[in-house]
Design an enzyme around this catalytic site. Structure first.
Site, PDB file in Angstrom:
ATOM      1  N   HIS A  79      -5.008 -34.070 -21.770  1.00 27.14           N
ATOM      2  CA  HIS A  79      -5.963 -34.218 -20.512  1.00 27.14           C
ATOM      3  C   HIS A  79      -4.687 -34.227 -19.185  1.00 27.14           C
ATOM      4  O   HIS A  79      -5.459 -33.891 -18.163  1.00 27.14           O
ATOM      5  CB  HIS A  79      -6.342 -35.701 -19.786  1.00 27.14           C
ATOM      6  CG  HIS A  79      -5.141 -36.988 -20.172  1.00 27.14           C
ATOM      7  ND1 HIS A  79      -5.049 -37.752 -21.372  1.00 27.14           N
ATOM      8  CD2 HIS A  79      -4.965 -37.103 -19.374  1.00 27.14           C
ATOM      9  CE1 HIS A  79      -3.887 -38.262 -20.930  1.00 27.14           C
ATOM     10  NE2 HIS A  79      -3.984 -38.280 -19.142  1.00 27.14           N
ATOM     11  N   ASP A  97      -6.998 -35.515 -27.642  1.00 25.82           N
ATOM     12  CA  ASP A  97      -5.432 -35.327 -26.691  1.00 25.82           C
ATOM     13  C   ASP A  97      -4.656 -35.302 -26.824  1.00 25.82           C
ATOM     14  O   ASP A  97      -3.524 -35.914 -26.807  1.00 25.82           O
ATOM     15  CB  ASP A  97      -6.085 -36.353 -26.254  1.00 25.82           C
ATOM     16  CG  ASP A  97      -5.483 -37.110 -24.897  1.00 25.82           C
ATOM     17  OD1 ASP A  97      -5.054 -35.433 -24.202  1.00 25.82           O
ATOM     18  OD2 ASP A  97      -5.716 -37.985 -23.611  1.00 25.82           O
ATOM     19  N   SER A 100       1.104 -41.073 -19.740  1.00 21.41           N
ATOM     20  CA  SER A 100      -0.314 -39.608 -20.326  1.00 21.41           C
ATOM     21  C   SER A 100       1.061 -38.754 -21.001  1.00 21.41           C
ATOM     22  O   SER A 100       1.767 -38.719 -20.251  1.00 21.41           O
ATOM     23  CB  SER A 100      -0.584 -39.989 -19.967  1.00 21.41           C
ATOM     24  OG  SER A 100      -2.098 -40.176 -19.048  1.00 21.41           O
TER      25      SER A 100
END
Length: 559
Positions: free
Chosen positions: A355, A404, A510
């Site tokens: 992402h 992801d 992330s």
């Protein structure tokens, strides 16, 4: 007379009551000395006030004479000549000042120190660590080691002031050593008001069944491999054919170099890897041995965090050397911005979250930084790379964050990209069938925000400690009906207390690592993916389950 006396008394009163305008007194706090010191990064040596030394210049056959003055090294060049006797280890070149007796060693890559005796690439120790000459300097209790040359150790049995200090690996440094043949490397630390010994947290090198791997350049390799890259058999180091060669079993220091009445691969001259003499087409020559470096994934020099903050703890990059920082060029203005975290899994490959790359940035707009403690402040040992390419999982779902995961290839002119150091290292990939008990404690790291409402990312790297949730608690019904797939795992802080004490990942983390200790190595179990807010009590974070993507990772790295 009374008037004069009154005047004197008034003047004395003024003297006692007026603030001291001309003298600014400095009061010491604690026992720290104000005497300035200088540190020479080329030799990794600390010098006291007014102490002098030589160091090589970057160019030319000259060196610099330096003197420590108020914490600053004042240097000027001086002429030199070759030393009359060898004084440098590991292939270093010795040069002596022309007009006085001091000398300096110009060290090959990977070695530093006054005599090139410190191996900067040695990340673990072999056997008891008697020959360990690396740069690990942390005790098992997290304390920093004391410099072997410290005056506080002058009466200790082992210090840099011993006549045989160089032979024992002791010097003007604080790196772990084993001069007394104890069970493993150790050092002196200051504990409970006195100087005492502590074993170091230096990791032991992996022991394969044949020990056919080597650490660093293999200078300390003492295994029994005896074949070269062309499958030729090595000649014995005491073969009569080798008379006249530089490195044989007849050298005065042959035992220290590992040479003897055998034909095992060795690296006595600090070459790129172990080698040996061979006969090829009836001619005497040499070849590199058919060996690979030992895996050092998941090993680190962990330092106990000192500062607690919301969401975790400030930490140092040496505690998480696999942590990567990914930056992207700004579209409409010069400069760059921090994008996401990443995880170094091999010399040229970094894992991250898919992402992070939904905008499909051109690869040349991306940059990966390794070895950085502070997000935007360059580190002393950091390494920066452009991106050759990046691969986003084809089945990544931007709505549910299923699959992801992304893989970035670092750009390099050679087959090797990242150079291993105390600040840069790889995390281990897990075995496909690994099973950890529910509630196993693991670690995450990143440069993300302290809390969801914060407008800024963290200035410094943080770490957090979380536990793996059982699959029965990692479901949609436990996470407000959000989609949870078999490609995800949950981990969170299970301690009691308010939200301000909860460890968790947050925006900006992330792509970073969730690592767990397996067989004394930090192993990558998850990639930071998404969550519901940050640091919410009893609400775990969601991570990409790395074991589901091992084939995908290997297949893409081979392309």
């Amino acid at each position: 007379m009374k008037g004069e006396l009154l005047c004197v008394l008034l003047l004395c009163g003024v003297a006692f009551t007026l603030p001291d305008q001309g003298i600014h007194r400095r009061f010491r706090r604690g026992a720290r000395s104000y005497r300035a010191t200088c540190r020479d990064e080329q030799t990794q040596t600390t010098y006291q006030q007014h102490q002098s030394w030589l160091r090589p210049m970057l160019r030319g056959n000259r060196v610099e004479y330096c003197r420590c003055n108020s914490g600053l090294a004042q240097c000027h060049s001086v002429p030199v000549r070759s030393c009359s006797e060898p004084r440098c280890f590991n292939g270093g070149t010795c040069q002596q000042a022309l007009y006085f007796s001091d000398f300096v060693c110009q060290c090959p890559d990977g070695f530093v120190g006054k005599r090139c005796d410190i191996d900067t690439r040695a990340t673990c120790f072999e056997g008891q660590g008697i020959t360990y000459r690396g740069t690990w300097s942390t005790a098992e209790n997290g304390a920093e080691c004391i410099n072997w040359n410290s005056s506080a150790l002058s009466q200790k049995p082992y210090s840099a002031r011993r006549p045989n200090a160089i032979k024992l690996g002791l010097g003007n440094h604080n790196y772990c050593r084993n001069p007394d043949r104890d069970v493993k490397p150790w050092c002196y630390v200051f504990k409970a008001g006195k100087y005492t010994t502590e074993f170091c947290s230096t990791p032991a090198c992996p022991k394969g069944p044949t020990e056919d791997c080597y650490v660093g350049k293999g200078v300390t390799y003492r295994g029994t491999h005896s074949f070269t890259t062309s499958k030729a058999s090595c000649l014995p180091w005491n073969s009569m054919i080798l008379i006249g060669k530089t490195y044989t079993a007849w050298r005065a220091n042959s035992q220290a170099l590992g040479l003897g009445r055998h034909n095992y691969c060795r690296n006595p001259d600090g070459d790129a890897k172990p080698w040996c003499h061979v006969m090829k087409d009836r001619k005497l020559t040499w070849e590199y041995c058919d060996m690979s470096p030992c895996s050092t994934c998941g090993l680190r020099q962990y330092k106990q965090p000192q500062f607690r903050i919301k969401g975790g703890l400030f930490t140092d990059i040496t505690s998480h050397p696999w942590q990567a920082a990914i930056f992207v060029k700004n579209k409409r203005s010069p400069g760059e911005r921090f994008l996401c975290g990443g995880v170094l899994i091999s010399s040229c490959w970094v894992l991250s979250a898919a992402h992070c790359f939904v905008e499909r940035f051109p690869p040349h707009h991306l940059k990966v930084v390794l070895g950085r403690t502070y997000r935007v402040v360059p580190g002393e040992e950091e390494q920066t790379f452009e991106i050759e390419k990046y691969i986003v999982h084809k089945e990544f779902d931007d709505d549910t964050y299923d699959n992801d995961i992304a893989l970035l290839q670092l750009r390099s002119d050679s087959s090797q990209c990242a150079q291993e150091s105390s600040s840069v290292g790889t995390a281990c990939l897990p075995d496909p069938d690994v099973q950890l008990p529910d509630w196993t404690e693991c670690e995450l790291s990143g440069y993300g925000k302290h809390e969801a409402s914060s407008p800024f990312f963290s200035d410094r790297l943080k770490e957090a400690h979380v536990r793996l949730y059982p699959s029965s608690r990692c479901t949609s019904q436990h996470l407000f009906n959000k989609t949870i797939t078999s490609n995800m795992l949950c981990a969170g802080d299970t301690r009691t207390g308010g939200n301000q004490d909860v460890h968790d990942a947050c925006q900006g983390d992330s792509g970073g690592p969730l690592v767990c200790m397996i067989d004394k190595r930090m192993t990558l179990l998850g990639i930071i993916s998404w969550g519901l807010g940050c640091g919410q009590k009893d609400v775990p974070g969601i991570y990409t389950k790395v074991t589901n993507y091992l084939n995908w990772i290997q297949d893409n790295m081979k392309q």
